[in-house]
Design a protein around this motif. Structure first.
Motif, mmCIF file in Angstrom:
data_model
loop_
_atom_site.group_PDB
_atom_site.id
_atom_site.type_symbol
_atom_site.label_atom_id
_atom_site.label_comp_id
_atom_site.label_asym_id
_atom_site.label_seq_id
_atom_site.Cartn_x
_atom_site.Cartn_y
_atom_site.Cartn_z
ATOM 1 N N ARG A 196 0.854 -1.232 0.062
ATOM 2 C CA ARG A 196 -0.069 0.056 0.122
ATOM 3 C C ARG A 196 0.536 1.316 -0.018
ATOM 4 N NH1 ARG A 196 -4.542 -0.032 4.374
ATOM 5 N NH2 ARG A 196 -4.899 1.927 3.495
ATOM 6 N N VAL A 197 1.853 1.298 0.838
ATOM 7 C CA VAL A 197 2.877 2.492 0.918
ATOM 8 C C VAL A 197 3.565 2.614 -0.296
ATOM 9 C CG1 VAL A 197 4.801 3.341 1.952
ATOM 10 C CG2 VAL A 197 3.099 2.083 3.371
ATOM 11 N N LEU A 198 3.920 1.692 -1.108
ATOM 12 C CA LEU A 198 4.736 1.771 -2.305
ATOM 13 C C LEU A 198 3.716 2.143 -3.352
ATOM 14 C CD1 LEU A 198 7.303 -1.115 -2.364
ATOM 15 C CD2 LEU A 198 7.777 1.374 -1.945
ATOM 16 N N ARG A 199 2.670 1.685 -3.542
ATOM 17 C CA ARG A 199 1.655 2.202 -4.493
ATOM 18 C C ARG A 199 1.385 3.603 -4.303
ATOM 19 N NH1 ARG A 199 -0.693 -1.451 -7.643
ATOM 20 N NH2 ARG A 199 -2.457 -0.066 -8.324
ATOM 21 N N ARG A 200 1.261 4.076 -3.149
ATOM 22 C CA ARG A 200 1.056 5.255 -2.894
ATOM 23 C C ARG A 200 2.360 6.295 -3.169
ATOM 24 N NH1 ARG A 200 -1.051 4.984 1.920
ATOM 25 N NH2 ARG A 200 0.647 5.491 3.202
ATOM 26 N N GLN A 201 3.236 5.962 -3.127
ATOM 27 C CA GLN A 201 4.463 6.756 -3.132
ATOM 28 C C GLN A 201 4.716 6.746 -4.943
ATOM 29 O OE1 GLN A 201 5.481 8.165 -0.270
ATOM 30 N NE2 GLN A 201 7.481 7.795 -1.302
ATOM 31 N N HIS A 202 4.173 5.632 -5.433
ATOM 32 C CA HIS A 202 4.320 5.628 -6.903
ATOM 33 C C HIS A 202 3.245 6.090 -7.675
ATOM 34 C CE1 HIS A 202 7.473 2.313 -6.638
ATOM 35 N NE2 HIS A 202 8.172 3.355 -5.882
ATOM 36 N N ARG A 203 2.169 6.520 -7.006
ATOM 37 C CA ARG A 203 0.987 7.207 -7.471
ATOM 38 C C ARG A 203 0.176 6.266 -8.675
ATOM 39 N NH1 ARG A 203 4.403 11.573 -6.934
ATOM 40 N NH2 ARG A 203 3.484 13.327 -5.464
ATOM 41 N N LEU A 204 0.216 5.188 -8.232
ATOM 42 C CA LEU A 204 -0.313 4.013 -9.284
ATOM 43 C C LEU A 204 -1.937 3.879 -9.031
ATOM 44 C CD1 LEU A 204 2.269 1.138 -8.714
ATOM 45 C CD2 LEU A 204 2.243 2.571 -10.426
ATOM 46 N N PRO A 205 -2.779 4.122 -10.032
ATOM 47 C CA PRO A 205 -4.103 3.797 -9.920
ATOM 48 C C PRO A 205 -4.414 2.462 -9.789
ATOM 49 C CG PRO A 205 -3.410 4.219 -12.501
ATOM 50 C CD PRO A 205 -2.208 4.364 -11.238
ATOM 51 N N GLU A 206 -5.584 2.166 -9.246
ATOM 52 C CA GLU A 206 -6.052 1.014 -9.037
ATOM 53 C C GLU A 206 -6.085 -0.093 -10.026
ATOM 54 O OE1 GLU A 206 -10.024 1.034 -7.253
ATOM 55 O OE2 GLU A 206 -9.330 2.129 -5.353
ATOM 56 N N ASN A 207 -6.279 0.253 -11.237
ATOM 57 C CA ASN A 207 -6.125 -0.448 -12.282
ATOM 58 C C ASN A 207 -4.885 -0.881 -12.975
ATOM 59 O OD1 ASN A 207 -5.730 2.008 -13.479
ATOM 60 N ND2 ASN A 207 -7.227 1.745 -15.247
ATOM 61 N N LYS A 208 -3.729 -0.337 -12.229
ATOM 62 C CA LYS A 208 -2.348 -0.656 -13.025
ATOM 63 C C LYS A 208 -1.825 -1.604 -11.904
ATOM 64 C CE LYS A 208 1.499 1.636 -14.701
ATOM 65 N NZ LYS A 208 2.047 3.397 -14.967
ATOM 66 N N PRO A 209 -0.976 -2.514 -12.592
ATOM 67 C CA PRO A 209 -0.302 -3.480 -11.456
ATOM 68 C C PRO A 209 0.772 -2.937 -10.817
ATOM 69 C CG PRO A 209 0.263 -3.870 -13.877
ATOM 70 C CD PRO A 209 -0.692 -2.775 -13.941
ATOM 71 N N ASP A 210 1.389 -3.444 -9.778
ATOM 72 C CA ASP A 210 2.690 -2.930 -8.982
ATOM 73 C C ASP A 210 3.717 -2.810 -10.022
ATOM 74 O OD1 ASP A 210 0.955 -3.146 -6.736
ATOM 75 O OD2 ASP A 210 1.600 -4.905 -6.179
ATOM 76 N N ASP A 211 4.621 -1.644 -9.704
ATOM 77 C CA ASP A 211 5.727 -1.754 -10.567
ATOM 78 C C ASP A 211 6.884 -2.060 -9.713
ATOM 79 O OD1 ASP A 211 5.926 0.359 -8.737
ATOM 80 O OD2 ASP A 211 6.132 1.854 -10.314
#
Length: 409
Positions: A248-263
């Motif tokens: 959750r923290v990394l997705r928020r840091q990378h500003r990833l939308p819900e429909n985009k997979p983890d980077d």
């Protein structure tokens, strides 16, 4: 008849037919030796694998960038999708974090006088050793001041020290990584191979800031970029919860939308530990099954010998029945004889197996483990084989008609 009398009669018969008994015992001995050796080597291999994984840390998480797209082409991400700020956010926002250590790496030539060695150059922080449960054998680890000032100091793995210094003390000496001089301030304790077979001692640790400024050169593209990070959790049972919070923290840091997979990828070493332990257990089990075939062959040999003994001792059986011996007496006598043969063979096999495993461990420096349960299992299997192998001949002997038995002779 008492069981002591059965036993004394069985030992007397075995001694009377020494050569035949010795050949029969040999088959069981070889089978038990094979079982003990396979179980010992298999258990040692499993223990070694678990130790290797444990050396990495069962409560350790490994984070690295995932595959990313650039111009429609997928490529392995390194410096673009994971930064020092990401790791700092994890440290501050995720509970149960003991320590974190971002790292960068590169293959580089390490030079000392006329000797050189190509090794893994790893830029990291001082907490790396805490995370990896690694200690310094000589000297010390670099400190926060040397990290913040990008000092040119290095801590060598054991393999690098041996290759460059050949028994000479490395502490205080100056080496070159590429064209940059570094002062050696420490040498790490031996770590051995990783579960993947990589030499963990073939590396040079330098401060993260120094690596990015002097060696890797990532600061020219994106100053905060890193290749990977280690994170240690305070409780192995909270690994799954920690992975969820880190994600959750990394997705928020990378500003990833819900429909985009983890980077990014978060690796959990407990799964590796379980899978490798299962693999070694399966290998040991099937090898033990193959070794147990020799026990079955030995059991068939015992059955054959006991059937021959029934024919040879027909007159004795008839005479004992005529004098009052019961079916049970005759049956027990032959079963105990068969069991004695396998027990003697089993004990001899245990001794030979332990000796053989010890020789292998000494000569090949291979880890082996002989547990009491393995010895009991091998000996118990041998006795069971003897009991089953002697049952049919014992029934044949007990069912002989005493009059026909005496008349046949």
């Amino acid at each position: 008849m008492s069981y002591w009398l059965y036993l004394s009669n069985a030992l007397r018969v075995i001694y009377r037919h020494r050569l035949r008994s010795a050949l029969t015992i040999l088959g069981i001995m070889i089978g038990v030796t094979a079982v003990v050796t396979v179980i010992g080597v298999g258990a040692g291999s499993q223990h070694q694998v678990l130790q290797q994984v444990e050396s990495l840390g069962a409560d350790l998480l490994f984070i690295e960038p995932d595959v990313m797209e650039s111009g429609g082409v997928q490529m392995k991400g390194h410096s673009s999708t994971l930064t020092v700020d990401d790791i700092t956010a994890i440290q501050n926002l995720v509970p149960n974090i003991v320590a974190t250590s971002p790292s960068v790496y590169a293959e580089g030539r390490v030079i000392y006088q006329a000797r050189n060695w190509i090794s893994r150059i790893q830029g990291t922080t001082r907490d790396y050793l805490l995370l990896r449960k690694w200690k310094v054998a000589q000297g010390r680890m670099f400190n926060d001041i040397e990290q913040s000032r990008a000092k040119k100091v290095a801590v060598l793995g054991e393999s690098v020290e041996k290759a460059l210094f050949e028994g000479e003390s490395a502490i205080g000496k100056t080496i070159r990584i590429g064209n940059t001089p570094f002062k050696v301030i420490g040498v790490l304790q031996r770590k051995g191979q990783s579960p993947g077979g990589m030499d963990q001692d073939d590396r040079v640790l330098i401060p993260l800031s120094t690596a990015k400024l002097r060696i890797i050169g990532l600061s020219k593209t994106r100053p905060g970029s890193i290749h990977y990070a280690h994170i240690r959790i305070d409780d192995q049972n909270k690994i799954k919860d920690s992975i969820f919070h880190i994600q959750r923290v990394l997705r928020r840091q990378h500003r990833l939308p819900e429909n985009k997979p983890d980077d990014f990828i978060i690796n959990d070493l407990t799964e590796l530990q379980e899978s490798m332990a299962d693999a070694t257990r399966s290998m040991t089990f099937w090898l033990a099954c193959v070794a147990a075939i020799s026990l079955v062959v030995g059991g068939i040999s015992i059955m054959n010998v006991m059937l021959v003994a029934v024919r040879e001792r027909t007159e004795e059986i008839g005479l004992r029945r005529a004098l009052g011996a019961t079916h049970k007496d005759i049956r027990n006598q032959f079963i105990i004889e068969a069991t004695c043969l396998t027990t003697i063979g089993g004990l001899s096999g245990l001794v030979l197996g332990v000796v053989l495993v010890s020789v292998v461990a000494t000569m090949r420096n291979f880890p082996v483990m002989i547990t009491p349960s393995a010895l009991v299992l091998a000996l118990g299997s041998a006795c069971l084989v003897g009991l089953v192998s002697g049952l049919y001949p014992a029934l044949v002997a007990s069912r002989l008609d005493p009059i026909r038995a005496l008349k046949r002779e």
